[in-house]
Design a protein around this motif. Structure first.
Motif, PDB file in Angstrom:
ATOM      1  N   LEU A  86       0.829  -1.199   0.000  1.00 42.32           N
ATOM      2  CA  LEU A  86       0.000   0.000   0.000  1.00 42.32           C
ATOM      3  C   LEU A  86       0.868   1.256   0.000  1.00 42.32           C
ATOM      4  O   LEU A  86       0.559   2.238  -0.691  1.00 42.32           O
ATOM      5  CB  LEU A  86      -0.922  -0.017   1.218  1.00 42.32           C
ATOM      6  CG  LEU A  86      -1.883   1.160   1.366  1.00 42.32           C
ATOM      7  CD1 LEU A  86      -2.799   1.278   0.154  1.00 42.32           C
ATOM      8  CD2 LEU A  86      -2.703   1.028   2.645  1.00 42.32           C
ATOM      9  N   HIS A  87       1.956   1.231   0.761  1.00 40.93           N
ATOM     10  CA  HIS A  87       2.882   2.371   0.764  1.00 40.93           C
ATOM     11  C   HIS A  87       3.464   2.591  -0.631  1.00 40.93           C
ATOM     12  O   HIS A  87       3.576   3.731  -1.100  1.00 40.93           O
ATOM     13  CB  HIS A  87       4.006   2.111   1.766  1.00 40.93           C
ATOM     14  CG  HIS A  87       4.969   3.239   1.885  1.00 40.93           C
ATOM     15  ND1 HIS A  87       6.322   3.051   2.122  1.00 40.93           N
ATOM     16  CD2 HIS A  87       4.800   4.589   1.770  1.00 40.93           C
ATOM     17  CE1 HIS A  87       6.923   4.213   2.166  1.00 40.93           C
ATOM     18  NE2 HIS A  87       6.029   5.159   1.957  1.00 40.93           N
ATOM     19  N   ARG A  88       3.790   1.515  -1.319  1.00 40.82           N
ATOM     20  CA  ARG A  88       4.342   1.651  -2.670  1.00 40.82           C
ATOM     21  C   ARG A  88       3.289   2.202  -3.631  1.00 40.82           C
ATOM     22  O   ARG A  88       3.614   3.017  -4.506  1.00 40.82           O
ATOM     23  CB  ARG A  88       4.858   0.303  -3.166  1.00 40.82           C
ATOM     24  CG  ARG A  88       5.443   0.370  -4.561  1.00 40.82           C
ATOM     25  CD  ARG A  88       6.189  -0.873  -4.911  1.00 40.82           C
ATOM     26  NE  ARG A  88       6.678  -0.841  -6.289  1.00 40.82           N
ATOM     27  CZ  ARG A  88       7.439  -1.765  -6.838  1.00 40.82           C
ATOM     28  NH1 ARG A  88       7.817  -2.813  -6.128  1.00 40.82           N
ATOM     29  NH2 ARG A  88       7.847  -1.656  -8.087  1.00 40.82           N
ATOM     30  N   VAL A  89       2.038   1.778  -3.502  1.00 40.46           N
ATOM     31  CA  VAL A  89       0.985   2.303  -4.363  1.00 40.46           C
ATOM     32  C   VAL A  89       0.800   3.802  -4.131  1.00 40.46           C
ATOM     33  O   VAL A  89       0.629   4.581  -5.086  1.00 40.46           O
ATOM     34  CB  VAL A  89      -0.334   1.537  -4.107  1.00 40.46           C
ATOM     35  CG1 VAL A  89      -1.512   2.254  -4.755  1.00 40.46           C
ATOM     36  CG2 VAL A  89      -0.235   0.116  -4.649  1.00 40.46           C
ATOM     37  N   VAL A  90       0.842   4.226  -2.866  1.00 38.14           N
ATOM     38  CA  VAL A  90       0.726   5.654  -2.560  1.00 38.14           C
ATOM     39  C   VAL A  90       1.897   6.426  -3.162  1.00 38.14           C
ATOM     40  O   VAL A  90       1.716   7.517  -3.727  1.00 38.14           O
ATOM     41  CB  VAL A  90       0.644   5.864  -1.033  1.00 38.14           C
ATOM     42  CG1 VAL A  90       0.737   7.339  -0.679  1.00 38.14           C
ATOM     43  CG2 VAL A  90      -0.651   5.281  -0.485  1.00 38.14           C
ATOM     44  N   LEU A  91       3.114   5.857  -3.067  1.00 40.44           N
ATOM     45  CA  LEU A  91       4.271   6.513  -3.669  1.00 40.44           C
ATOM     46  C   LEU A  91       4.131   6.610  -5.187  1.00 40.44           C
ATOM     47  O   LEU A  91       4.512   7.621  -5.789  1.00 40.44           O
ATOM     48  CB  LEU A  91       5.548   5.757  -3.300  1.00 40.44           C
ATOM     49  CG  LEU A  91       6.016   5.851  -1.847  1.00 40.44           C
ATOM     50  CD1 LEU A  91       7.237   4.971  -1.623  1.00 40.44           C
ATOM     51  CD2 LEU A  91       6.325   7.291  -1.461  1.00 40.44           C
ATOM     52  N   LEU A 143       8.531  13.299   2.409  1.00 38.44           N
ATOM     53  CA  LEU A 143       7.690  12.123   2.221  1.00 38.44           C
ATOM     54  C   LEU A 143       8.548  10.872   2.336  1.00 38.44           C
ATOM     55  O   LEU A 143       9.574  10.751   1.644  1.00 38.44           O
ATOM     56  CB  LEU A 143       7.005  12.176   0.860  1.00 38.44           C
ATOM     57  CG  LEU A 143       6.048  13.357   0.669  1.00 38.44           C
ATOM     58  CD1 LEU A 143       5.567  13.415  -0.782  1.00 38.44           C
ATOM     59  CD2 LEU A 143       4.873  13.247   1.618  1.00 38.44           C
ATOM     60  N   PRO A 144       8.201   9.923   3.198  1.00 40.40           N
ATOM     61  CA  PRO A 144       9.037   8.727   3.400  1.00 40.40           C
ATOM     62  C   PRO A 144       9.073   7.834   2.166  1.00 40.40           C
ATOM     63  O   PRO A 144       8.032   7.461   1.629  1.00 40.40           O
ATOM     64  CB  PRO A 144       8.382   8.026   4.587  1.00 40.40           C
ATOM     65  CG  PRO A 144       6.996   8.562   4.646  1.00 40.40           C
ATOM     66  CD  PRO A 144       7.021   9.936   4.089  1.00 40.40           C
ATOM     67  N   LEU A 145      10.283   7.500   1.710  1.00 42.88           N
ATOM     68  CA  LEU A 145      10.486   6.639   0.546  1.00 42.88           C
ATOM     69  C   LEU A 145      10.852   5.220   0.939  1.00 42.88           C
ATOM     70  O   LEU A 145      10.498   4.267   0.242  1.00 42.88           O
ATOM     71  CB  LEU A 145      11.591   7.211  -0.349  1.00 42.88           C
ATOM     72  CG  LEU A 145      11.385   8.623  -0.893  1.00 42.88           C
ATOM     73  CD1 LEU A 145      12.634   9.076  -1.639  1.00 42.88           C
ATOM     74  CD2 LEU A 145      10.177   8.680  -1.805  1.00 42.88           C
ATOM     75  N   SER A 146      11.587   5.062   2.039  1.00 38.96           N
ATOM     76  CA  SER A 146      12.048   3.745   2.474  1.00 38.96           C
ATOM     77  C   SER A 146      12.078   3.724   3.989  1.00 38.96           C
ATOM     78  O   SER A 146      12.461   4.719   4.626  1.00 38.96           O
ATOM     79  CB  SER A 146      13.439   3.450   1.900  1.00 38.96           C
ATOM     80  OG  SER A 146      13.904   2.180   2.310  1.00 38.96           O
ATOM     81  N   LEU A 147      11.687   2.583   4.570  1.00 40.77           N
ATOM     82  CA  LEU A 147      11.571   2.459   6.016  1.00 40.77           C
ATOM     83  C   LEU A 147      12.207   1.159   6.483  1.00 40.77           C
ATOM     84  O   LEU A 147      12.280   0.190   5.729  1.00 40.77           O
ATOM     85  CB  LEU A 147      10.098   2.473   6.443  1.00 40.77           C
ATOM     86  CG  LEU A 147       9.267   3.691   6.039  1.00 40.77           C
ATOM     87  CD1 LEU A 147       7.788   3.351   6.126  1.00 40.77           C
ATOM     88  CD2 LEU A 147       9.575   4.877   6.927  1.00 40.77           C
ATOM     89  N   PRO A 168      11.808   1.568  -3.539  1.00 37.33           N
ATOM     90  CA  PRO A 168      11.243   0.840  -4.691  1.00 37.33           C
ATOM     91  C   PRO A 168      11.279   1.699  -5.953  1.00 37.33           C
ATOM     92  O   PRO A 168      11.367   2.931  -5.874  1.00 37.33           O
ATOM     93  CB  PRO A 168       9.806   0.563  -4.246  1.00 37.33           C
ATOM     94  CG  PRO A 168       9.479   1.701  -3.339  1.00 37.33           C
ATOM     95  CD  PRO A 168      10.756   2.047  -2.621  1.00 37.33           C
ATOM     96  N   PRO A 169      11.209   1.077  -7.130  1.00 35.46           N
ATOM     97  CA  PRO A 169      11.071   1.861  -8.365  1.00 35.46           C
ATOM     98  C   PRO A 169       9.707   2.533  -8.415  1.00 35.46           C
ATOM     99  O   PRO A 169       8.684   1.853  -8.445  1.00 35.46           O
ATOM    100  CB  PRO A 169      11.249   0.815  -9.472  1.00 35.46           C
ATOM    101  CG  PRO A 169      10.964  -0.501  -8.822  1.00 35.46           C
ATOM    102  CD  PRO A 169      11.330  -0.365  -7.388  1.00 35.46           C
ATOM    103  N   ARG A 177      10.474   4.696 -14.320  1.00 33.80           N
ATOM    104  CA  ARG A 177      10.416   4.704 -12.859  1.00 33.80           C
ATOM    105  C   ARG A 177      11.780   5.098 -12.285  1.00 33.80           C
ATOM    106  O   ARG A 177      12.813   4.887 -12.909  1.00 33.80           O
ATOM    107  CB  ARG A 177      10.017   3.325 -12.335  1.00 33.80           C
ATOM    108  CG  ARG A 177       8.564   2.955 -12.658  1.00 33.80           C
ATOM    109  CD  ARG A 177       8.242   1.564 -12.166  1.00 33.80           C
ATOM    110  NE  ARG A 177       6.845   1.236 -12.386  1.00 33.80           N
ATOM    111  CZ  ARG A 177       5.879   1.421 -11.497  1.00 33.80           C
ATOM    112  NH1 ARG A 177       6.172   1.905 -10.304  1.00 33.80           N
ATOM    113  NH2 ARG A 177       4.629   1.117 -11.777  1.00 33.80           N
ATOM    114  N   ARG A 178      11.756   5.644 -11.076  1.00 33.18           N
ATOM    115  CA  ARG A 178      12.985   6.119 -10.451  1.00 33.18           C
ATOM    116  C   ARG A 178      13.093   5.569  -9.043  1.00 33.18           C
ATOM    117  O   ARG A 178      12.090   5.425  -8.337  1.00 33.18           O
ATOM    118  CB  ARG A 178      13.001   7.652 -10.413  1.00 33.18           C
ATOM    119  CG  ARG A 178      14.265   8.233  -9.825  1.00 33.18           C
ATOM    120  CD  ARG A 178      14.370   9.714 -10.071  1.00 33.18           C
ATOM    121  NE  ARG A 178      15.619  10.238  -9.532  1.00 33.18           N
ATOM    122  CZ  ARG A 178      16.019  11.493  -9.666  1.00 33.18           C
ATOM    123  NH1 ARG A 178      15.260  12.355 -10.340  1.00 33.18           N
ATOM    124  NH2 ARG A 178      17.172  11.888  -9.155  1.00 33.18           N
TER     125      ARG A 178
END
Length: 268
Positions: A86-91, A143-147, A168-169, A177-178
């Motif tokens: 879900l965090h990746r989808v939000v990102l 904004l948090p990218l990795s935890l 994540p990409p 993607r980056r």
């Protein structure tokens, strides 16, 4: 009850959640039995526990499902890595809208108290009391990218490589993607030459404070955003003190807090 559920789980968040939650397995295809509690109500109850800091047994009955049902749903979704997805989808949604700024990212960590559980360690700055440590990388906007989590006795420098690899990409408004920041800011806890070489090898410029020679006031001009994100995480009161025995459950609450931070930016 409907208003409370819709406030904790708005329609936009519910649509994103349905994209990552596993399909429901029908145990009694012949019918009968008690009706299964709704996923939206269970998700609202989980977010209430995360933000209020109450225990599972203190969960108010207004959500519908019993606290045992909510906890089982939380444990299952945590085991299925729903919160990370879900965090990746939000990102991805943030990246597609151009809300992520990769030009200057920052890395930091914060410690908490722990009542029990694995993956804890003596806090070197708090009289050796046991606790976990939360590691995070944020973009220029905080904004948090990795935890990640570890014991409180793990040195900050050991978390840099796993965190940067863990980005994540993420979708961009234009182009591919980056997953690599343009520049990474870090405090003196990451002042090691092998980390600088590792970042340069991956094409990431670094601005790591050097011990004993630089002013903290000057170094904080670009790194203050990650400190602000730490305060945003503190809004998830379940992170103030760790009560979870399993580290994956504590990491799940960290992921939920990151999802709420990203979702606020999506709807602002």
């Amino acid at each position: 009850m409907t208003d409370l559920v819709e406030r904790l789980v708005p329609d936009e968040l519910w649509v994103l959640f349905r994209r990552v939650v596993p399909p429901t397995v029908v145990i009694r295809p012949q019918g009968g039995g008690r009706r299964r509690a709704g996923d939206r109500e269970a998700l609202a109850a989980i977010i209430f526990v995360a933000t209020s800091g109450c225990t599972w047994r203190q969960l108010p009955p207004v959500f519908g499902p019993a606290w045992q049902t909510v906890y089982r749903r939380f444990a299952k979704w945590s085991g299925d890595r729903v919160w990370a997805r879900l965090h990746r989808v939000v990102l991805d949604e943030l990246g597609a809208r151009g809300e992520l700024d990769w030009s200057r990212c920052a890395i930091d960590s914060v410690t908490a108290r722990a009542a029990k559980g694995l993956l804890t360690g003596p806090n070197p700055t708090d009289r050796g009391k046991l606790g976990p440590k939360i590691h995070l990388v944020t973009d220029r906007n905080g904004l948090p990218l990795s935890l990640g989590i570890s014991g409180a006795n793990m040195h900050d420098s050991q978390g840099l490589e796993p965190l940067v690899r863990g980005i994540p990409p993420i979708r961009s408004r234009r182009g591919p993607r980056r997953r690599r920041p343009g520049k990474l800011h870090a405090d003196k806890g990451y002042d090691y030459d092998h980390l600088r070489r590792w970042l340069r090898k991956r094409g990431i410029r670094h601005r790591i404070a050097r011990r004993g020679g630089e002013s903290s006031a000057r170094l904080g001009r670009h790194r203050w955003v990650v400190e602000r994100t730490v305060s945003w995480l503190a809004g998830c009161r379940r992170l103030h003190r760790r009560y979870e025995r399993k580290p994956e459950h504590f990491l799940a609450f960290v992921g939920i807090a990151a999802v709420l931070i990203g979702h606020r930016r999506l709807t602002s």
